[in-house]
Structures are given as structure tokens and as C-alpha cells.
Design an enzyme around this catalytic site. Structure first.
Site, PDB file in Angstrom:
ATOM      1  N   HIS A  70      -9.955   1.985   0.500  1.00 41.22           N
ATOM      2  CA  HIS A  70      -9.987   0.907   1.504  1.00 41.22           C
ATOM      3  C   HIS A  70     -10.796   0.835   2.436  1.00 41.22           C
ATOM      4  O   HIS A  70     -10.628   0.630   3.568  1.00 41.22           O
ATOM      5  CB  HIS A  70      -8.278   0.787   2.051  1.00 41.22           C
TER       6      HIS A  70
ATOM      7  N   GLU B 126     -11.527  -3.778  -3.268  1.00 43.34           N
ATOM      8  CA  GLU B 126     -10.371  -2.857  -3.467  1.00 43.34           C
ATOM      9  C   GLU B 126     -10.243  -2.790  -5.166  1.00 43.34           C
ATOM     10  O   GLU B 126      -9.569  -3.806  -5.712  1.00 43.34           O
ATOM     11  CB  GLU B 126      -9.167  -2.897  -2.798  1.00 43.34           C
TER      12      GLU B 126
ATOM     13  N   HIS C 181       0.933  -1.170   0.008  1.00 38.57           N
ATOM     14  CA  HIS C 181      -0.060   0.154  -0.248  1.00 38.57           C
ATOM     15  C   HIS C 181       0.812   1.192  -0.012  1.00 38.57           C
ATOM     16  O   HIS C 181       0.497   2.138   0.874  1.00 38.57           O
ATOM     17  CB  HIS C 181      -0.948  -0.014   1.296  1.00 38.57           C
TER      18      HIS C 181
HETATM   19  C1  GAL Z   1      -5.435  -5.398   2.043  1.00 32.62           C
HETATM   20  C2  GAL Z   1      -4.618  -6.608   1.880  1.00 32.62           C
HETATM   21  C3  GAL Z   1      -4.465  -7.381   3.129  1.00 32.62           C
HETATM   22  C4  GAL Z   1      -4.076  -6.622   4.343  1.00 32.62           C
HETATM   23  C5  GAL Z   1      -4.813  -5.255   4.476  1.00 32.62           C
HETATM   24  C6  GAL Z   1      -4.455  -4.165   5.550  1.00 32.62           C
HETATM   25  O1  GAL Z   1      -5.865  -4.838   1.034  1.00 32.62           O
HETATM   26  O2  GAL Z   1      -5.105  -7.504   0.908  1.00 32.62           O
HETATM   27  O3  GAL Z   1      -3.392  -8.457   2.883  1.00 32.62           O
HETATM   28  O4  GAL Z   1      -2.714  -6.033   4.181  1.00 32.62           O
HETATM   29  O5  GAL Z   1      -4.877  -4.730   3.196  1.00 32.62           O
HETATM   30  O6  GAL Z   1      -4.388  -5.010   6.749  1.00 32.62           O
END
Ligand code: GAL
Length: 346
Positions: free
Chosen positions: A176, A311, A105
Site C-alpha cells: 500500500h 495496489e 484489508h
Molecule cells: C485503499 C482502498 C480505499 C481506502 C484506502 C485506505 O486500498 O481502495 O478505499 O480504504 O485503501 O484508506
């Protein structure tokens, strides 16, 4: 449009919260920090509203504890880049790593942890922007990002993204939100439909390592399926990810026109959300890392499955996969992406 002081960052900068209202029961609250959506209220068939996203009660919580990325804008590169490494035009890059050896991210100071600028706001629209300087989290090039949140009279919440760079850079922006269309309890009894016949399998560190077809697997959501129905099956992919945390490939994608991607429905309230996007894929994440240690805006502890993320994005780790749709933005080009969340009752 309603604006109020939401809180103050540890360095003293004020953070404001904006409220959008479409006059038909759909309201959204968002803050300048991380572009985080703190509340999204959606009516049920009787007009009864509920906040359908997970979040915290205070700015301090968002600053100190938002490892789940509740409600946040995610960039410069959503999802994972293996070992934080990639090569672009023959140049090797090593990004800030924040998920074991991987970059997740956008890195430890990704866009979800920045103070965004509000360029314009009215009752139904909020325009945010951010400048990500050359070398930000070790990404190449200066990137200017604009995001627009809008509520429509047709009960839709729309996100438009736009970006320009002064040097070639990978980019993958997403949002998110964790959705719970009942407003509380578990989202594992929601029904999900995904317009996707294939998904990316993952290996160590949830890095993609192949493409699989969904028929005959717990990943087949081509017709409505209760999310929790197969989540505990002994499927190797589910076991490794502790649930769903996979990138699904849209059967029909169109970069110019939002295409049907997902439908999420809460049978109890009848609230139903259709997701349409110009992105080629969607990461379906069933909130697996929520372990009850975080307290939400309503005081409740969040556990696995209490909210689910859809997402919309390009494939994870694309900079290391020339066979995936490209995520490279070059000078002179404009990155554009749109995702529509249309609410109805059934
Ligand atoms: C999501 C990702 C997960 C985890 C989460 C944040 O987008 O797919 O693996 O990292 O964010 O806790």
C-alpha cells in the site's frame, strides 16, 4: 545493510528499521511493524534523489494513525469483502468487520498492524515473515507468509510474496505505497498509463457490482493521461468514490511472469515508474480519503491526491464471486505473487 532501532510498540516490543541501497541512488527503508516502507528514494535525471512515498515521521504515528495504510503490507485479504461474509467449501464465515459492515484489508488487526519477523537482510534485500494463526480475524487456517523486498542494479524495487496454509483460505496480498514521484505537492499532475481496458464498477461501500469497459470514460488510461484531468468530471463512479478507487483488470495477465500493469510519470522531475505484476488486477486509488488531517514525514499535511496507490492484487470481494479468478489457497499449494517497480527517467 543498515539496521537501527526505530521505535518501541506500546507493549514494549522494539521495532527496527532496515535500509537497503543498490549503490545507484535507489534506497529503501522498511520497518518490522506492518512491513511498512518508510522511505523510498529515487534519483531524477540529474541524479537528485527524492523520497517518492508518503509516510509518517514516527512509529507512534504508524501505530495510532495509519488508517490510510501508508507503505504497509496488506493481508490476509487486501481490499473489501462484502459484509465480511463468504462461504468456502459450504462453510459460512464471518470476518472481523472494520469498514462499515465490510471487511477491509484483512480486518482491524490485519497484516499491516503486525510485527513481522526479519528472516534475512543484506544491502539489497529484506526477507520478512509472519504467521497468521487459524481464526486470525476469523479467517480459516494457519497461514505462513513470506515477503521479500529487493532492490536491483536495474533500478527496480521488487516485492515477492509467498504463502502456505493448513486449511483452505482466501488470500489476497498487496502493498500500500502512496507514490508521489516529485517527492512533494500533488500527484494529480502525474501521468498514468494502465494496461487495462476494463474495470470493476462499485456500489454502496465501494463493493464491486459489475465490469465496465473504459473507452469513452474517465477510466481510460490506456495511453498516458494526467490523473487530475478528468477526476472532477460528473461521472457517477468517480462521484461515488470521491475520485479513483477502482480495480482495473489487466488486459494481459500471467501468474508466472510479471506483466506490464502501469506506468506513472512525473513530468516535473522526469521520474517514471513502470509497474509489472503477476496479479490479474490493480486497485488504482487516488488518495481520496486524505483530508489534510495527517501530517507526513516532512511535516506537511496530506491532502487528496498527494499520493496515489497502485495496489496489484486479485479482484475485491472475490470470495463472493465464483466468476472472478479464484483467491482460494489450499493446503499443499503455494501462493506466489511478484510485483516489480522499475524506475527510470524520461
Ligand atoms: C485503499 C482502498 C480505499 C481506502 C484506502 C485506505 O486500498 O481502495 O478505499 O480504504 O485503501 O484508506
Amino acid at each position: 545493510m543498515n539496521r537501527r532501532l526505530y521505535g518501541t510498540l506500546p507493549d514494549g516490543r522494539p521495532v527496527h528499521e532496515y535500509t537497503l541501497d543498490n549503490g545507484r541512488g535507489l534506497t529503501l527503508r522498511a520497518i518490522e511493524y506492518g512491513g511498512i516502507i518508510t522511505e523510498l528514494n529515487v534519483p531524477d535525471a540529474k541524479g537528485q534523489g527524492a523520497n517518492v512515498i508518503l509516510g509518517f515521521a514516527t512509529l507512534d504515528d504508524y501505530v495510532a494513525r495509519n488508517d490510510p495504510y501508508f507503505g504497509a503490507l496488506v493481508g490476509r485479504y487486501a481490499n473489501r469483502i462484502a459484509n465480511g461474509r463468504f462461504t468456502l467449501d459450504g462453510e459460512p464465515y464471518l470476518l472481523a468487520q472494520n469498514d462499515g459492515p465490510n471487511s477491509l484489508h484483512g480486518g482491524p488487526r490485519g497484516f499491516s498492524r503486525r510485527l513481522w519477523t526479519v528472516d534475512a537482510a543484506n544491502d539489497t534485500e529484506l526477507r520478512l515473515s509472519l504467521v497468521s494463526e487459524d481464526g486470525d480475524e476469523h479467517f480459516p487456517g494457519r497461514l505462513e507468509v513470506k515477503v521479500r523486498y529487493a532492490l536491483t542494479a536495474e533500478q527496480a524495487f521488487v516485492i515477492d510474496y509467498e504463502a502456505r496454509a493448513d486449511a483452505p483460505t482466501p488470500i489476497n496480498l498487496t502493498h500500500h505505497n502512496y507514490f508521489n514521484l516529485r517527492g512533494s505537492g500533488s500527484a494529480l499532475d502525474h501521468e498514468l498509463t494502465l494496461a487495462c481496458s476494463r474495470f470493476l464498477t462499485t456500489g454502496p461501500g465501494l463493493i464491486p457490482n459489475g465490469i465496465a469497459a473504459v473507452p469513452g470514460t474517465p477510466f481510460d488510461f490506456r495511453g498516458p493521461q494526467r490523473i487530475g484531468a478528468r477526476i472532477c468530471e460528473g461521472d457517477a463512479q468517480l462521484l461515488a468514490a470521491h475520485g479513483y478507487d477502482h480495480c482495473f483488470i489487466l488486459d494481459a495477465a500471467d501468474a508466472q511472469r510479471p506483466m506490464p500493469c502501469a506506468t506513472l510519470r512525473d513530468p516535473a522531475s522526469g521520474r517514471t515508474m513502470d509497474v509489472l505484476t503477476t496479479e490479474p488486477a490493480v486497485q488504482f486509488y487516488s488518495g481520496n480519503f486524505l483530508d489534510g488531517s495527517l501530517r507526513g514525514s516532512g511535516g506537511q499535511a496530506y491532502r487528496q491526491g498527494d499520493g496515489v496507490c497502485l495496489e496489484t492484487q486479485h479482484y475485491p470481494d472475490s470470495p463472493n464471486h465464483p466468476e472472478y479468478p479464484s483467491t482460494v489457497l489450499r493446503p499443499g499449494e503455494t501462493y506466489k505473487s511478484t510485483t516489480v517497480h522499475r524506475f527510470r527517467t524520461t
